[in-house]
Scaffold this motif. Structure first.
Motif, short mmCIF file in Angstrom:
data_model
loop_
_atom_site.label_atom_id
_atom_site.label_comp_id
_atom_site.label_asym_id
_atom_site.label_seq_id
_atom_site.Cartn_x
_atom_site.Cartn_y
_atom_site.Cartn_z
N LYS A 1 1.05 -0.89 -0.23
CA LYS A 1 0.66 0.16 0.09
C LYS A 1 0.86 0.74 -0.25
N GLY A 2 2.19 1.17 -0.14
CA GLY A 2 2.90 2.48 0.01
C GLY A 2 3.91 2.06 -0.86
N ALA A 3 5.36 2.50 -0.21
CA ALA A 3 6.49 2.90 -1.60
C ALA A 3 7.00 1.52 -1.67
N GLN A 4 7.72 1.28 -2.75
CA GLN A 4 8.09 0.50 -3.45
C GLN A 4 9.38 0.08 -2.58
N LEU A 5 10.82 -0.51 -2.83
CA LEU A 5 11.68 -0.80 -1.82
C LEU A 5 12.05 -1.31 -3.24
N SER A 6 13.33 -1.25 -3.24
CA SER A 6 14.57 -2.07 -4.32
C SER A 6 14.54 -2.88 -2.98
N GLY A 7 15.79 -4.00 -4.14
CA GLY A 7 16.28 -5.44 -3.37
C GLY A 7 17.35 -4.92 -2.15
N GLY A 8 18.10 -3.87 -2.79
CA GLY A 8 18.89 -3.72 -2.41
C GLY A 8 18.90 -2.46 -1.59
#
Ligand code: ADP
Ligand code: MG
Length: 330
Positions: free
Chosen positions: A187-194
């Motif tokens: 439901k919010g920001a998507q973070l990269s794997g790193g």
């Protein structure tokens, strides 16, 4: 540093947070089935320092009872060691971490920490002293701050700021208008794997570690004030840190954060177990443990010794990779 009762999260909390984090995957249900019939707060409140022994461990995952991952594993980790587990994909490296974290229990044999069988140790107390950073860290939907202070809800703003700096999170967090209050997940920001990995590292660095006053003094003399919070607690992570790199696909910031952490921990004499594929990480360890595909240890030794011996199992493993600079899953 000794932890306050409030910073010790209960096992049931752990499972419910886990549910939020990874959804209704088979793995969660498997873990729920495994919920041990013990009270996580019962047992000895043992301070572990990394003196850990796997003694004749046999282990099968409950879902695959016919497949023994380990038939007779004997592994010794001495306080202050940075050991590195290497071996082909599926040989059981991550399973060592699962057993150490007590997500699973051995079918036979015992794990001994500081001369105490882990079965006799309070799970909640123990878990707060062992931290793991995995390739796919368990973040849950919530704010970045909630994810970072998970396990140390008493952490001050200053402590949070410092671990974010140490784990190279601060810059990307500043990039969000809501900063640490940014909601992440579906439901919010998507973070990269790193980025996820660095958030997990920040969380892990907040787990208290019981370093000696001499170690604390040394860091002060070196003027390395970044590793202290406002109360003078040292931010080097838990007594035992497990890093499961699991892939070579680490971004440069994550790699640097991990290298910094490893350096500081080594200086402070804290125990680290890394499951690494890149030579640059393996090189930092003082002992390499090589597994074969059957979960057996076939070689142990120092990096320099193993790499300079053309017939070492370690070198054979390196040769099987295309690039020759990592022991990527094969
Ligand atoms: P590595 O980390 O060295 O690649 P793992 O420890 O993940 O290996 O896996 C060791 C063995 O256990 C493999 O055969 C793998 O398929 C199996 N395994 C890993 N996790 C589970 C699980 N949750 N349930 C059943 N089998 C598993
Ligand atoms: Mg693995």
């Amino acid at each position: 540093t000794i932890y306050s009762a409030s910073s010790v999260y209960s096992l049931s909390n752990f499972y419910s947070e886990l549910m939020k984090g990874v959804g209704a995957s088979g793995r969660v249900f498997e873990l729920l089935h495994l919920k041990p019939a013990i009270d996580p707060k019962r047992g000895e409140r043992l301070n572990v320092n990394g003196d850990i022994q796997f003694d004749h461990i046999e282990f099968r995952y409950p879902t695959r009872p016919k497949h023994a991952v380990f038939k007779d594993l004997n592994l010794y980790v001495q306080e202050g060691d940075h050991i590195c587990l290497v071996g082909p994909s599926g040989c059981g490296k991550s399973t060592v971490a699962q057993l150490l974290l007590r997500y699973y229990f051995p079918n036979r044999g015992t794990i001994i920490a500081n001369d105490h069988e882990l079965d006799e140790v309070s799970l909640a107390f123990y878990r707060n002293q062992v931290g793991i950073v995995q390739q796919e860290p368990m973040l849950f939907s919530g704010t970045l701050r909630e994810n970072i202070v998970y396990g140390r809800r008493d952490a001050s703003k200053e402590e949070v700021r410092k671990v974010c700096d140490l784990a190279y999170c601060s810059d990307f967090i500043k990039g969000f208008s809501e900063g640490l209050d940014t909601v992440i997940g579906s439901k919010g920001a998507q973070l990269s794997g790193g980025q996820k990995q660095r958030v997990a590292l920040a969380r892990t660095l907040l787990l208290a570690s019981n370093v000696s006053p001499e170690v604390a003094d040394r860091f002060k003399l070196d003027g390395n004030s970044d590793v202290f919070d406002d109360q003078g607690n040292i931010l080097l992570g838990p007594s035992i840190l497990i890093l499961d790199e699991a892939t070579s696909a680490l971004d440069a910031h994550s790699e640097e954060a991990i290298r910094n952490t490893l350096n500081l921990r080594q200086e402070a004499g804290l125990t680290t177990i890394s499951i690494a594929h890149r030579l640059s990480t393996i090189e930092m360890s003082n002992k390499i443990v090589v597994f074969n595909a059957h979960g057996e240890i076939v070689e142990q030794g120092e990096f320099d010794t193993l790499i300079s011996d053309p017939n070492s199992e370690f070198n054979k493993l390196l040769k099987k990779t295309s690039t020759g600079d990592n022991v990527e899953e094969i």
